[in-house]
Design a protein around this motif. Structure first.
Motif, PDB file in Angstrom:
ATOM      1  N   ILE A  56       0.823  -1.214   0.000  1.00 45.30           N
ATOM      2  CA  ILE A  56       0.000   0.000   0.000  1.00 45.30           C
ATOM      3  C   ILE A  56       0.854   1.259   0.000  1.00 45.30           C
ATOM      4  N   ILE A  57       1.955   1.259   0.748  1.00 42.65           N
ATOM      5  CA  ILE A  57       2.783   2.473   0.844  1.00 42.65           C
ATOM      6  C   ILE A  57       3.790   2.581  -0.297  1.00 42.65           C
ATOM      7  N   SER A  58       3.797   1.626  -1.205  1.00 38.57           N
ATOM      8  CA  SER A  58       4.730   1.663  -2.322  1.00 38.57           C
ATOM      9  C   SER A  58       4.476   2.885  -3.209  1.00 38.57           C
ATOM     10  N   ASP A  59       5.540   3.516  -3.681  1.00 35.00           N
ATOM     11  CA  ASP A  59       5.429   4.688  -4.552  1.00 35.00           C
ATOM     12  C   ASP A  59       4.913   4.332  -5.941  1.00 35.00           C
ATOM     13  N   ASP A  65      -5.782   3.016  -7.017  1.00 37.74           N
ATOM     14  CA  ASP A  65      -5.500   1.652  -6.549  1.00 37.74           C
ATOM     15  C   ASP A  65      -5.127   1.639  -5.079  1.00 37.74           C
ATOM     16  N   ARG A  66      -4.424   2.681  -4.647  1.00 36.93           N
ATOM     17  CA  ARG A  66      -4.031   2.748  -3.236  1.00 36.93           C
ATOM     18  C   ARG A  66      -5.266   2.830  -2.340  1.00 36.93           C
ATOM     19  N   GLU A  67      -6.223   3.647  -2.708  1.00 41.28           N
ATOM     20  CA  GLU A  67      -7.423   3.765  -1.900  1.00 41.28           C
ATOM     21  C   GLU A  67      -8.233   2.473  -1.905  1.00 41.28           C
ATOM     22  N   LEU A  68      -8.288   1.807  -3.041  1.00 41.40           N
ATOM     23  CA  LEU A  68      -8.990   0.525  -3.100  1.00 41.40           C
ATOM     24  C   LEU A  68      -8.306  -0.509  -2.203  1.00 41.40           C
ATOM     25  N   MET A  69      -6.967  -0.483  -2.170  1.00 48.33           N
ATOM     26  CA  MET A  69      -6.221  -1.399  -1.314  1.00 48.33           C
ATOM     27  C   MET A  69      -6.441  -1.069   0.162  1.00 48.33           C
ATOM     28  N   LEU A  70      -6.558   0.229   0.469  1.00 48.65           N
ATOM     29  CA  LEU A  70      -6.852   0.627   1.844  1.00 48.65           C
ATOM     30  C   LEU A  70      -8.248   0.170   2.253  1.00 48.65           C
ATOM     31  N   ASP A  71      -9.193   0.293   1.326  1.00 49.06           N
ATOM     32  CA  ASP A  71     -10.548  -0.196   1.605  1.00 49.06           C
ATOM     33  C   ASP A  71     -10.523  -1.675   1.968  1.00 49.06           C
ATOM     34  N   THR A  72      -9.833  -2.439   1.144  1.00 44.68           N
ATOM     35  CA  THR A  72      -9.744  -3.890   1.372  1.00 44.68           C
ATOM     36  C   THR A  72      -9.025  -4.199   2.676  1.00 44.68           C
ATOM     37  N   PHE A  73      -7.966  -3.438   2.958  1.00 44.34           N
ATOM     38  CA  PHE A  73      -7.171  -3.649   4.167  1.00 44.34           C
ATOM     39  C   PHE A  73      -8.023  -3.483   5.425  1.00 44.34           C
TER      40      PHE A  73
END
Length: 276
Positions: A56-59, A65-73
């Motif tokens: 998630i914190i990858s540049d 996509d980051r927000e979608l990954m945060l949602d899933t997390f």
């Protein structure tokens, strides 16, 4: 002053037998349980959570996509069937739950300032602590892994030598701690006038402590290979000691020099009209 060592042998023997009985008895069972729990925690929660956060914190991740990954997390670990309780750290759990609530509020407001605060806490607080737990668990389980690999390739006589030096080194460290306690208690009793120990037992304890420390230092030189291979930390020796003895104080010390730099916060995903 001449000291009669013979009269102190029963006292020292009693202290040593009680101490080693505790170490090799009760603590053995506790350590077995700790290893079992650590294996479960590392496999089921620390490793998956750490690697998910690392992605998630990858540049290389774009804002959407980051927000979608945060949602899933957050959805995965706030679920009723979540195994997040296996983190075994109430302080870390509180940080996660608080951040989860703040993220849920952000999803309603889409406030950029709120996003920056959430991201900073996610990367510099939650991720930092999960990474620390992941590394500590890995270090606990595989601390002697490189050392055992090293000695297993040696001839039997060298293997016996290395194991003997390791045993003597660990024993000398234990004796140093025990003798330091003897110095402390005998000194305290001497100051307050209690005659629980013989008259010159304090002086005898100091001598034993000095010999134990000297033996530890000498054996440390003979165990450089063991110390190097059994250490998985890149931190300095002083920071390792501070981290073990005063972890909370070290965190506060680090935060004195850490300022929230929002310039490094990744861009928030701007939702389009069709995305709702």
């Amino acid at each position: 002053m001449e000291i009669d060592f013979a009269k102190y042998l029963p006292i020292v023997a009693a202290v040593l037998s009680a101490t080693f009985g505790y170490i090799f008895g009760i603590r053995t069972k506790q350590n077995d349980r700790l290893i079992q729990y650590t294996q479960e925690n590392l496999k089921e929660i620390y490793s998956p959570m750490y690697h998910e956060m690392k992605k998630i914190i990858s540049d290389l991740i774009n804002p959407k996509d980051r927000e979608l990954m945060l949602d899933t997390f957050f959805e995965r670990y706030i679920d009723t069937n979540s195994s997040i309780y296996k983190l075994g750290n109430l302080e870390l759990l509180d940080i996660f739950y608080e951040l989860s609530d703040r993220y849920a509020q952000f999803k309603l407001t889409r406030d950029e300032c709120q996003w920056k605060e959430i991201w900073w806490e996610f990367e510099n607080n939650l991720y930092y602590r999960v990474e620390e737990g992941y590394r500590n668990s890995t270090n606990l389980l595989y601390r002697d892994f490189k050392w055992q690999q090293y000695i297993q390739t040696k001839p039997y006589w060298m293997k016996a030598y290395f194991e003997s030096m390791k045993f003597l080194f660990e024993t000398a460290k234990g004796l140093s701690v025990i003798s330091a306690l003897l110095v402390y208690f005998s000194g305290c009793f001497k100051l307050i006038g209690l005659s629980l120990f013989p008259k010159d037992f304090w002086l005898f304890s100091i001598m034993i402590f000095g010999f134990s420390v000297l033996a530890t230092v000498l054996l440390m030189l003979l165990n450089i290979q063991y110390i190097t291979l059994s250490s998985n930390s890149k931190n300095s020796f002083i920071r390792q000691v501070a981290k073990k003895l005063f972890p909370k104080m070290l965190v506060k010390w680090n935060r004195l020099f850490i300022k929230k730099d929002y310039n490094k916060v990744p861009k928030m995903h701007e939702k389009g009209f069709l995305e709702g």
